[in-house]
Design an enzyme around this catalytic site. Structure first.
Site, PDB file in Angstrom:
ATOM      1  N   LYS A 241       0.600  -1.195   0.080  1.00  0.00           N
ATOM      2  CA  LYS A 241      -0.120   0.090   0.053  1.00  0.00           C
ATOM      3  C   LYS A 241       0.892   1.190   0.052  1.00  0.00           C
ATOM      4  CE  LYS A 241      -0.433   0.026   4.978  1.00  0.00           C
ATOM      5  NZ  LYS A 241       0.263   1.204   5.046  1.00  0.00           N
ATOM      6  N   LYS A 270       0.770  -0.424   9.837  1.00  0.00           N
ATOM      7  CA  LYS A 270       2.039   0.145   9.099  1.00  0.00           C
ATOM      8  C   LYS A 270       1.684   1.574   8.937  1.00  0.00           C
ATOM      9  CE  LYS A 270       4.572  -3.718   8.873  1.00  0.00           C
ATOM     10  NZ  LYS A 270       3.675  -4.485  10.029  1.00  0.00           N
ATOM     11  N   ASP A 271       2.847   2.418   8.658  1.00  0.00           N
ATOM     12  CA  ASP A 271       2.789   3.602   8.420  1.00  0.00           C
ATOM     13  C   ASP A 271       1.872   4.295   7.368  1.00  0.00           C
ATOM     14  OD1 ASP A 271       5.386   2.534   9.196  1.00  0.00           O
ATOM     15  OD2 ASP A 271       5.812   4.682   9.460  1.00  0.00           O
ATOM     16  N   LYS A 272       1.193   5.393   7.382  1.00  0.00           N
ATOM     17  CA  LYS A 272       0.358   5.803   6.453  1.00  0.00           C
ATOM     18  C   LYS A 272       1.012   6.520   5.182  1.00  0.00           C
ATOM     19  CE  LYS A 272      -3.497   8.797   5.012  1.00  0.00           C
ATOM     20  NZ  LYS A 272      -4.555   9.766   5.715  1.00  0.00           N
ATOM     21  N   GLU A 515       6.095   5.144  11.807  1.00  0.00           N
ATOM     22  CA  GLU A 515       7.349   4.773  11.974  1.00  0.00           C
ATOM     23  C   GLU A 515       7.678   3.896  13.135  1.00  0.00           C
ATOM     24  OE1 GLU A 515       6.637   8.357  12.120  1.00  0.00           O
ATOM     25  OE2 GLU A 515       6.550   8.650  10.025  1.00  0.00           O
TER      26      GLU A 515
END
Length: 732
Positions: A241, A270-272, A515
């Site tokens: 993604k 997980k990070d955007k 992060e």
């Protein structure tokens, strides 16, 4: 001195120091408000700074430099590392060939099988007219094709037991069909509807399982009703993604599949604002069906499918592999950059909880956590709902509207659905006005517990800064806490109960997740912790890497040196007691939490870095999984998943043998370690001939254990703030 501030203003601010020292902390800007103070004080706060949450020190004294973080999504690549140590990649978008058990009958099998005997038996159960209707329906499937066949409705039937017998007959004899009950021509009757099984490969409808029945199951069971016994019931795949958080991406996939988002299992969020790859599992879904979504998905890809017996659970990972590119580097010299990167690989960083742990708004989550620990329910709800800086104008207006009008219904219409905590609290207040504790409990547990964990993290950060400032970063000192080693002296001292290492649980922060290396569930296990003795110091058995500090709770021990005072004195200043609770709500009581431990110093593992020179800021400097796949695909099969320039970028990768753009003039200084050392930089210049408009970038690759913050590693390198506002300013 290893503890140094970012600016001259911050040099005057020091972390909390115990009263036994000559200098007392002046940093209390994030000290929690009490009921005697106005909430306006909180809402007027500026964006959170590192000093507000106890982040002050560095390991090295090397000078920092300026660099821009996340100028592009591909500047921050995150790949999950599974429990076997394998880095998760997206390597294929294709579904594997699937085998079907012989006794499993699909809709397409109807064309090759005669059902005359079953229809004859059905005639005795349902009557001639319904039997004839069913026979015509099956013939229509054989001749017209499955996509054009409409459901049939059998004769009205007011006998529920007879309808049940009919449903069971279809389950046993016509596995390629499904039935449900619909209203009859009058209020006293019902009819049975017959249609093709929605789990068949050519059907896109939903089956009729009632929502009430589905909610009682741990996994959504709207997958195939008939499933081969030799095939695992969970489909596991890799989710790729860009600029989407995990929940958002899975929500899109779930909607396309017609299932609930909770059907998916994953090891961590997980990070955007990143490009990330992680494992996902889903119950009884065909790989071919999920893979077919790739043609419609934007910013998301799925692949590397396999069937497994168990679904993924939060915490089932070792950590994450990061590839981070810092652009627009400005330093006194390239030697400074090399020295800083070398030091990060050799010595690591202070394992602080990053700013994202405390939220990105002007009302940090640890302030709300403090209110919960004090039992100030209304204050906590107000801080969740009231206006704050840094949000979109529409959300700010909605918060202002509620504050001035107290109109719950009107505010709910304005609040977007991603404000989960706010909406849950308002829905509860709508049903039970004035019951603020109930409103807090209406917030999903993982989200509401984030607030209390943030306050624990706030104390931990201050304790870590005090440990570094008082005792340095070179050696273990008397009273430090360590995990007991097998051959250590005095093993068993300070035995704790069920605890978890590195007890960060950052999966809670759905709005600010960023992060962190994994979204870990706290896995309980019996561990032994001890305070270092003089005998331990003489033996040299423990090193600086072994030092841990507790996350406060009822079953942890504290260091037997001055660092312990930080926890109790800071909490006392916030009118919180770490050994007694002022209320009986266990989940908001620190004495009802077992607590945990976290390493103070962390080295990045498998550390690599390289200096790049580039001229085009719009081009990627790091190759993503999709870029690699694009190299092997015909141009017509490549579909953009990022911004408008992504397609050009992908096509470029297909034309070039290199992994970066031609106008990225680079000479790589590759330095790799296994988490221990970084090789010495080369002596020659990075680039022999640098164009006048060339920029410098530093690309880093490393692995961090679950719960560690990559931003804290970057902070050690740059010696500048990791706040979003700061890097946004650099980007601008």
């Amino acid at each position: 001195m290893p503890c140094r501030a970012v600016t001259s203003r911050l040099r005057a601010l020091k972390p909390y120091l115990s009263s036994s020292t000559s200098t007392r902390s002046t940093v209390t800007s994030s000290t929690l408000i009490t009921t005697s103070e106005s909430l306006e004080t909180v809402t007027a706060m500026k964006t959170l700074e590192e000093s507000d949450v106890g982040i002050f020190c560095y390991i090295s004294n090397l000078p920092g430099f300026r660099g821009v973080l996340k100028q592009r999504y591909s500047d921050f690549i995150v790949k999950e590392v599974d429990r076997e140590g394998n880095v998760v990649h997206l390597s294929s978008l294709e579904a594997p060939s699937e085998t079907v058990e012989e006794n499993e009958i699909k809709a397409s099998d109807a064309t090759n099988i005669s059902y005359s005997s079953q229809i004859e038996s059905f005639k005795s159960l349902a009557g001639d007219s319904d039997a004839q209707l069913l026979e015509e329906f099956i013939n229509q499937i054989n001749s017209a094709g499955q996509d054009t066949v409409s459901p049939i409705v059998l004769s009205p039937d007011s006998d529920k037991s007879h309808r049940t017998a009919m449903h069971n007959f279809f389950k046993e004899n016509f596995k390629f069909l499904v039935t449900d009950t619909v209203d009859g021509p009058d209020t006293s009757s019902k009819c049975i509807r017959v249609r093709l099984n929605s789990s068949g490969p050519h059907n896109k409808g939903k089956n009729s399982r009632k929502r009430k029945e589905r909610s009682e199951k741990p996994f959504d069971s709207r997958g195939s009703e008939s499933w081969p016994e030799h095939v695992g019931k969970f489909l596991r795949f890799h989710l790729y993604k860009e600029n989407k958080d995990t929940q958002e991406a899975l929500g899109v996939v779930a909607k396309m599949l017609g299932i609930q988002p909770k059907s998916f299992g994953f090891a961590g969020t997980k990070d955007k604002r990143a490009v990330s790859t992680q494992r996902v599992s889903v119950y009884k879904q065909r790989a071919s069906r999920v893979a077919s979504l790739n043609e419609r998905l934007i910013g998301i890809k799925v692949g590397d499918f396999c069937y497994v017996k168990e679904g993924l659970l939060l915490g089932q990972l070792l950590g994450n592999r990061f590839t981070i590119t810092l652009r627009g580097i400005v330093a006194d010299s390239e030697d400074n950059i090399r020295a800083a990167a070398d030091a990060l690989g050799r010595h690591g960083f202070i394992n602080y909880f990053g700013l994202q742990r405390f939220g990105s708004g002007s009302v940090p989550t640890h302030l709300i956590g403090g209110a919960l620990l004090r039992g100030e329910w209304k204050l906590a709800v107000d801080m969740i709902l009231n206006p704050r800086e840094g949000e979109r104008s529409a959300i700010t207006q909605a918060r202002e509207y509620y504050k001035s009008s107290n109109d719950i219904e009107g505010t709910l219409k304005q609040f977007p659905r991603h404000l989960v905590a706010e909406r849950a609290a308002l829905q509860s207040l709508k049903k039970s006005p004035g019951n603020y504790l109930q409103a807090l409990k209406a917030i999903p547990r993982t989200l509401r517990m984030m607030y209390v964990h943030s306050y624990q993290s706030y104390l931990w950060n201050h304790a870590a800064s005090t440990r570094v400032q008082k005792y340095g970063t070179k050696q273990v000192v008397l009273g430090d806490l360590v995990y007991c080693k097998e051959n250590s002296i005095g093993k068993g001292t300070g035995l704790t109960g069920f605890e978890c290492e590195d007890g960060s649980d950052d999966r809670y922060d759905s709005h600010n997740e960023d992060e962190i290396s994994g979204g870990d569930v706290l896995e309980e296990r019996t561990i032994h912790v001890k305070a270092v003795t003089a005998e331990d110091l003489n033996s040299g058995y423990y090193t600086i890497e072994d030092i841990i500090l507790p996350m406060p709770g009822s079953r942890v021990i504290y260091p037997t040196n001055d660092v312990a005072e930080v926890y109790h004195d800071l909490a006392k200043k916030d009118t919180i007691c770490l050994t007694e609770s002022v209320h009986n709500v266990k989940e908001f009581s620190i004495t009802s939490m077992t607590g945990s431990y976290r390493r103070v110093f962390q080295k990045p593992m498998k550390f690599e870095w390289e200096l790049l020179h580039y001229t085009d800021s719009s081009k990627s400097l790091a190759e993503t999984d999709l870029d690699r796949i694009a190299k092997s695909l015909p141009t017509k099969n490549v579909k953009s998943v990022d911004t408008a320039d992504k397609k050009e970028e992908i096509l470029y990768f297909m034309k070039q043998s290199e992994s970066v753009d031609d106008d990225v003039k680079l000479e790589t200084i590759n330095n790799e370690t296994a988490g221990e050392e970084v090789g010495s930089p080369q002596d020659e210049p990075v680039c022999g001939s640098i164009p006048q408009d060339s920029h410098i970038a530093l690309k880093l690759s490393f692995t961090l254990p679950s719960s560690c913050y990559a931003t804290m590693a970057i902070r050690e390198l740059l010696k500048t703030s990791t706040s979003v506002a700061y890097h946004k300013t650099l980007n601008e």
